[in-house]
Scaffold this motif. Sequence first.
Motif, short mmCIF file in Angstrom:
data_model
loop_
_atom_site.label_atom_id
_atom_site.label_comp_id
_atom_site.label_asym_id
_atom_site.label_seq_id
_atom_site.Cartn_x
_atom_site.Cartn_y
_atom_site.Cartn_z
N GLU A 58 37.25 29.33 73.97
CA GLU A 58 37.92 30.46 74.63
C GLU A 58 37.08 30.99 75.79
O GLU A 58 37.61 31.30 76.87
CB GLU A 58 38.17 31.57 73.61
N LEU A 59 35.77 31.12 75.57
CA LEU A 59 34.90 31.67 76.61
C LEU A 59 34.80 30.74 77.82
O LEU A 59 34.86 31.18 78.96
CB LEU A 59 33.49 31.91 76.03
N GLN A 89 37.56 30.76 80.28
CA GLN A 89 37.51 31.89 81.20
C GLN A 89 36.41 31.72 82.25
O GLN A 89 36.60 32.02 83.43
CB GLN A 89 37.27 33.18 80.42
N GLY A 110 34.02 38.11 77.78
CA GLY A 110 34.02 36.70 78.16
C GLY A 110 32.90 36.31 79.10
O GLY A 110 33.05 35.39 79.89
#
Length: 437
Positions: free
Chosen positions: A213-214, A217, A306
């Motif tokens: 997920e990070l 981004q 993030g």
Amino acid sequence: MTDDRKALIPVWTLATGDVQVPAVAGDGPMTAERLTELRSVLAGLADAPIATLEVHPLPGELDRRRGIPLDAVSPLATHLSQLITQTARNSSAAAKATASGEGLYRLVVPAKVAAQMGQGAVKSMVAKGTTDALRSPLVNTATGRIVGGATFIPVGSAATAGAAGGAGATAGIAVGGSAMLTVAAPLVLMAVAVGVSANVDRKRQQAIEHITELLEQLQEQKLDEEHSELDGCRDAIDKATAILLDQGKLGASLGLDSAVHAINTALGAADRRLAQWQNALAKLPEGKPVDIGTLTKSFPGVDDLGGTFRAHLELASLAIALKRRVVVLQAVEHAQSAPDNLFENFARALKADQQRLDELESGIAGVLIGLSVLELARPSGLRPVFTTGEVDRLMRAAHHIRRLGDGAVVNSRPTDVTIEIARSQDGSVVVFPAQPA
């Protein structure tokens, strides 16, 4: 699930070596509170680790995907079957509870064994959309509430059976000890090894989810390469786990050596980053508000969910989880190579190698706690009035930074550890992640 306050639960007292302890268990029924007291007494009196093993009816709904499956001829399943066969001959309670061939076996190892396993190896960690705790037969499956108590019946073994596959110690009565004390080092060893391995593998899966997920981004190629290299170690570790748990021999063709090198490289990066974070924290003015710009120079993205700092935290978490699983494999291999003192070798190897990982985790937790208690300064500037955006950013940053300390434990005290094993009618088992008792 019915409200049954008279459920009879057979419980074995398992030693990992020939030990002499007073006959504190007795041979009559006991309450759950009495069983807890017994564990504490035995842990204090015995030189070798002593665990207890309970057998409960198998819950109707059980997510087996969370555990590690082993077939009926695997060492753990074989040792469990031997224990069941031997004790069923001499205990009507054990015979009745194990007659169907299936059940939920709950192994509880004492806190001092947990300390030997490394204080950070087993910690509560709930995966998304799931719960850690299995439903016991004394919990209403519809409401999730406890509906009854249980009476525990001590079970002993009057026979001695050779350990399968050359795993070392045999199962039988401990000489000079309590009549209810059964020596079962291979069973305890394999259960602990698989339970800890399942626990750290779940942490690895969660770390990968967060990193993915990070990185989506951040779109930073260097961090993505670090992630890919670490995630690429999984195949070798999975194969090595399967081979060792079946008591095979590890070979160079598995690629475990290259995987360990990649993990150690990632741990080295985590150590360097931790030192930088600790130095940056130490340079901040004590007791004074800190400007958000100053903070983000040393901790980029700390004010956001993030940022790069958070990605570095997750990469460190992934490296630690992978290393813990490798350490368990190495400890099992070491113990199986010296069958005369099987569990002692396992515990010694595991404790020594876990220490560095515990220190690294504790250091990172200290940084997170240090950041979480910082007071953020108002934005500096010539204007006496701040924009709504500046105020919102400061409030969001303060909230995110305060949350960093949630769940961070600098020095956790070892607790009793529970490992649950679901046994099917064909003798195969699924071992669920080890959890604090």
